[in-house]
Scaffold this motif. Sequence first.
Motif, PDB file in Angstrom:
ATOM      1  N   LEU A  80     -43.671  19.226 -23.815  1.00  0.00           N
ATOM      2  CA  LEU A  80     -44.026  17.631 -23.977  1.00  0.00           C
ATOM      3  C   LEU A  80     -45.403  17.417 -24.069  1.00  0.00           C
ATOM      4  CD1 LEU A  80     -42.595  15.040 -23.423  1.00  0.00           C
ATOM      5  CD2 LEU A  80     -42.866  15.216 -20.838  1.00  0.00           C
ATOM      6  N   THR A  83     -46.445  18.223 -27.839  1.00  0.00           N
ATOM      7  CA  THR A  83     -45.902  17.394 -28.640  1.00  0.00           C
ATOM      8  C   THR A  83     -46.552  15.910 -28.639  1.00  0.00           C
ATOM      9  OG1 THR A  83     -43.684  18.537 -28.343  1.00  0.00           O
ATOM     10  CG2 THR A  83     -43.768  16.399 -29.425  1.00  0.00           C
ATOM     11  N   LEU A  84     -46.721  15.615 -27.351  1.00  0.00           N
ATOM     12  CA  LEU A  84     -47.089  14.286 -27.312  1.00  0.00           C
ATOM     13  C   LEU A  84     -48.844  14.134 -27.889  1.00  0.00           C
ATOM     14  CD1 LEU A  84     -46.192  12.803 -24.123  1.00  0.00           C
ATOM     15  CD2 LEU A  84     -45.304  12.169 -26.371  1.00  0.00           C
ATOM     16  N   VAL A  87     -48.460  14.223 -31.731  1.00  0.00           N
ATOM     17  CA  VAL A  87     -47.949  13.116 -32.455  1.00  0.00           C
ATOM     18  C   VAL A  87     -49.159  12.022 -32.544  1.00  0.00           C
ATOM     19  CG1 VAL A  87     -46.789  10.880 -31.805  1.00  0.00           C
ATOM     20  CG2 VAL A  87     -45.772  12.980 -31.448  1.00  0.00           C
ATOM     21  N   SER A  88     -50.297  12.147 -31.867  1.00  0.00           N
ATOM     22  CA  SER A  88     -51.330  11.439 -31.927  1.00  0.00           C
ATOM     23  C   SER A  88     -52.193  12.038 -32.762  1.00  0.00           C
ATOM     24  CB  SER A  88     -52.062  11.240 -30.623  1.00  0.00           C
ATOM     25  OG  SER A  88     -52.549  12.535 -30.072  1.00  0.00           O
ATOM     26  N   ARG A  99     -41.747  15.436 -39.166  1.00  0.00           N
ATOM     27  CA  ARG A  99     -43.379  15.162 -38.844  1.00  0.00           C
ATOM     28  C   ARG A  99     -43.201  13.840 -38.318  1.00  0.00           C
ATOM     29  NH1 ARG A  99     -47.545  18.304 -42.365  1.00  0.00           N
ATOM     30  NH2 ARG A  99     -49.137  17.039 -40.920  1.00  0.00           N
ATOM     31  N   ARG A 100     -42.537  12.723 -39.050  1.00  0.00           N
ATOM     32  CA  ARG A 100     -42.483  11.221 -38.789  1.00  0.00           C
ATOM     33  C   ARG A 100     -42.043  11.088 -37.399  1.00  0.00           C
ATOM     34  NH1 ARG A 100     -41.908  10.287 -44.039  1.00  0.00           N
ATOM     35  NH2 ARG A 100     -39.863  10.036 -43.838  1.00  0.00           N
ATOM     36  N   PHE A 101     -40.810  11.902 -37.123  1.00  0.00           N
ATOM     37  CA  PHE A 101     -40.082  11.633 -36.111  1.00  0.00           C
ATOM     38  C   PHE A 101     -40.393  12.740 -34.747  1.00  0.00           C
ATOM     39  CE2 PHE A 101     -38.071   9.131 -39.393  1.00  0.00           C
ATOM     40  CZ  PHE A 101     -37.816   7.963 -38.655  1.00  0.00           C
ATOM     41  N   ARG A 102     -41.413  13.444 -34.990  1.00  0.00           N
ATOM     42  CA  ARG A 102     -41.852  14.442 -34.013  1.00  0.00           C
ATOM     43  C   ARG A 102     -41.578  13.901 -32.756  1.00  0.00           C
ATOM     44  NH1 ARG A 102     -45.432  18.837 -34.645  1.00  0.00           N
ATOM     45  NH2 ARG A 102     -46.238  18.087 -36.574  1.00  0.00           N
ATOM     46  N   TRP A 103     -41.726  12.663 -32.256  1.00  0.00           N
ATOM     47  CA  TRP A 103     -41.572  12.137 -31.018  1.00  0.00           C
ATOM     48  C   TRP A 103     -40.344  12.511 -30.374  1.00  0.00           C
ATOM     49  CZ3 TRP A 103     -37.599   8.772 -30.265  1.00  0.00           C
ATOM     50  CH2 TRP A 103     -37.039   8.247 -31.453  1.00  0.00           C
ATOM     51  N   ALA A 106     -40.373  15.319 -28.306  1.00  0.00           N
ATOM     52  CA  ALA A 106     -40.854  14.893 -26.824  1.00  0.00           C
ATOM     53  C   ALA A 106     -39.643  14.709 -25.924  1.00  0.00           C
ATOM     54  CB  ALA A 106     -42.139  14.091 -27.080  1.00  0.00           C
ATOM     55  N   VAL A 107     -38.753  13.992 -26.385  1.00  0.00           N
ATOM     56  CA  VAL A 107     -37.731  13.338 -25.887  1.00  0.00           C
ATOM     57  C   VAL A 107     -36.822  14.791 -25.579  1.00  0.00           C
ATOM     58  CG1 VAL A 107     -35.383  12.139 -26.133  1.00  0.00           C
ATOM     59  CG2 VAL A 107     -37.635  11.058 -27.123  1.00  0.00           C
TER      60      VAL A 107
END
Length: 166
Positions: A80, A83-84, A87-88, A99-103, A106-107
Amino acid sequence: MDLADFYTLMSVTCFTLVGLWWTVIERHSEWKVDPGRRKLAGGVYLSFLLPGLMSTFAQVDAGNPLVWRSSFAVAAVVGLLTTLRLVSVDRSGTRGPFRRFRWIVAVVYLLILLIAVAPPVAGVIGATPLQAASVALILLVVMGHGLTWEFMMEPDPASGAPAGPA
């Protein structure tokens, strides 16, 4: 499929992918010197290592859920946070859908953490905790494959050529 067989297959698959990734990294020394690419390559590494570790620990002692629950919780927190951070960091203009929805990764790690900390939550989908976690691990590996593909197909900033093997 029996859960023990699933976790055996998943751990072998993930550690094989980790080994293959080491081979790819060895062929791309330029990734080691570029801080952004180095972080993204490390993210790929963890996308296979963490599910492999969780799958291995799920097999240690089926009679003692504390083993798999604690290892899943620790791995989920590492995944988690990593990944966060990615994302940043990953602001590339050539990002594909993974890669756009890598978040979403984290979910999924958050769901694994929730299952490890509160196993009865898996009953919401009519599954045992290890069954629900196995679906989450499958999702992590699928997303890891997509992230790997997009990372390797990104143009090399120095030459404009694709970053993947020739």
